[in-house]
Motif scaffolding. Structure first.
Motif, PDB file in Angstrom:
ATOM      1  N   SER A  30     -17.748  -1.989 -45.011  1.00  0.00           N
ATOM      2  CA  SER A  30     -18.570  -2.975 -45.642  1.00  0.00           C
ATOM      3  C   SER A  30     -18.166  -4.465 -45.608  1.00  0.00           C
ATOM      4  O   SER A  30     -18.494  -5.486 -45.978  1.00  0.00           O
ATOM      5  N   GLY A  31     -16.954  -4.690 -45.070  1.00  0.00           N
ATOM      6  CA  GLY A  31     -16.302  -5.906 -44.806  1.00  0.00           C
ATOM      7  C   GLY A  31     -15.654  -6.317 -46.055  1.00  0.00           C
ATOM      8  O   GLY A  31     -15.085  -7.623 -46.172  1.00  0.00           O
ATOM      9  N   SER A  32     -15.161  -5.263 -46.806  1.00  0.00           N
ATOM     10  CA  SER A  32     -14.508  -5.612 -47.973  1.00  0.00           C
ATOM     11  C   SER A  32     -12.952  -5.880 -47.405  1.00  0.00           C
ATOM     12  O   SER A  32     -12.338  -7.124 -48.281  1.00  0.00           O
ATOM     13  N   PHE A  33     -12.371  -5.380 -46.449  1.00  0.00           N
ATOM     14  CA  PHE A  33     -11.082  -6.067 -46.086  1.00  0.00           C
ATOM     15  C   PHE A  33     -11.145  -7.311 -45.600  1.00  0.00           C
ATOM     16  O   PHE A  33     -10.372  -8.120 -46.168  1.00  0.00           O
ATOM     17  N   ILE A  34     -11.822  -8.078 -45.200  1.00  0.00           N
ATOM     18  CA  ILE A  34     -12.276  -9.294 -44.796  1.00  0.00           C
ATOM     19  C   ILE A  34     -12.188 -10.252 -46.030  1.00  0.00           C
ATOM     20  O   ILE A  34     -11.459 -11.031 -46.184  1.00  0.00           O
ATOM     21  N   ASN A  39      -9.729 -13.596 -50.229  1.00  0.00           N
ATOM     22  CA  ASN A  39      -9.325 -13.880 -51.587  1.00  0.00           C
ATOM     23  C   ASN A  39      -7.990 -14.124 -51.573  1.00  0.00           C
ATOM     24  O   ASN A  39      -7.237 -14.809 -52.541  1.00  0.00           O
ATOM     25  N   ARG A  40      -6.976 -13.173 -51.065  1.00  0.00           N
ATOM     26  CA  ARG A  40      -5.589 -13.383 -51.193  1.00  0.00           C
ATOM     27  C   ARG A  40      -5.054 -14.456 -50.679  1.00  0.00           C
ATOM     28  O   ARG A  40      -4.309 -15.340 -51.080  1.00  0.00           O
TER      29      ARG A  40
END
Length: 183
Positions: A30-34, A39-40
């Protein structure tokens, strides 16, 4: 009955052979890692900038300048008459030290020695590379670099760890012009 079993076997065999269907992926990206990484990094950058702003606010003796590149600096010794700064390909001779934001010395000038550096043609961390372009011969400038302007995520594989913002005091000794057009 024998014809019926033969017909049933043929019928089953005929209809069980169909074209292959596309399979659905086992995992869905889903692209959540990116997005989490972005955000980090935004949070890290905001924390570092807040620490640097606190240092600037508490240091009433110096007049800090915000660079276009995302770091801050002040002049300890400024040449108001000279106009020459280093451009692409020019050789600069300088000394510097590196501290963390607490002022703890990481590398002293003796360890780093005098450096001869061809502007934008050799390896040097980004903030210092950009900072040298702002300086004139004989000037002494102290830079405050957020980690993304310094050694970033990887550090320097020796004394500077991951995501460490830095303070560096730089003395520009000499600029040797290499460019062909007038600066």
């Amino acid at each position: 009955m024998r014809h019926f079993l033969l017909f049933l076997s043929f019928f089953t065999l005929f209809f069980s052979c169909k074209a292959p269907e596309a399979r659905k992926p086992v995992s869905i990206s889903s692209g959540s890692f990116i997005n989490e990484s972005i955000n980090r990094n935004k949070e890290l950058s905001a924390r570092e900038e807040a620490r640097i702003q606190k240092i600037i606010k508490e240091d009433t003796l110096n007049n800090y300048i915000a660079s276009d590149g995302g770091f801050w600096y002040y002049y300890e010794k400024k040449d108001t008459l000279a106009t020459t700064t280093a451009k692409f390909g020019d050789i600069v001779n300088f000394n510097y030290d590196i501290k963390n934001l607490n002022g703890d010395l990481i590398y002293n000038q003796k360890e780093l020695d005098t450096v001869n550096y061809a502007i934008d043609q050799e390896d040097l961390f980004f903030g210092l590379r950009e900072g040298l372009k702002l300086m004139k011969e004989g000037e002494i400038v102290t830079f405050l670099f957020p980690s993304y302007q310094a050694y970033g995520y990887y550090g320097d594989d020796h004394k500077i760890g991951t995501n460490i913002p830095l303070i560096s005091r730089v003395t520009l000794n000499k600029i040797t012009k290499q460019s062909t057009k007038e600066n």
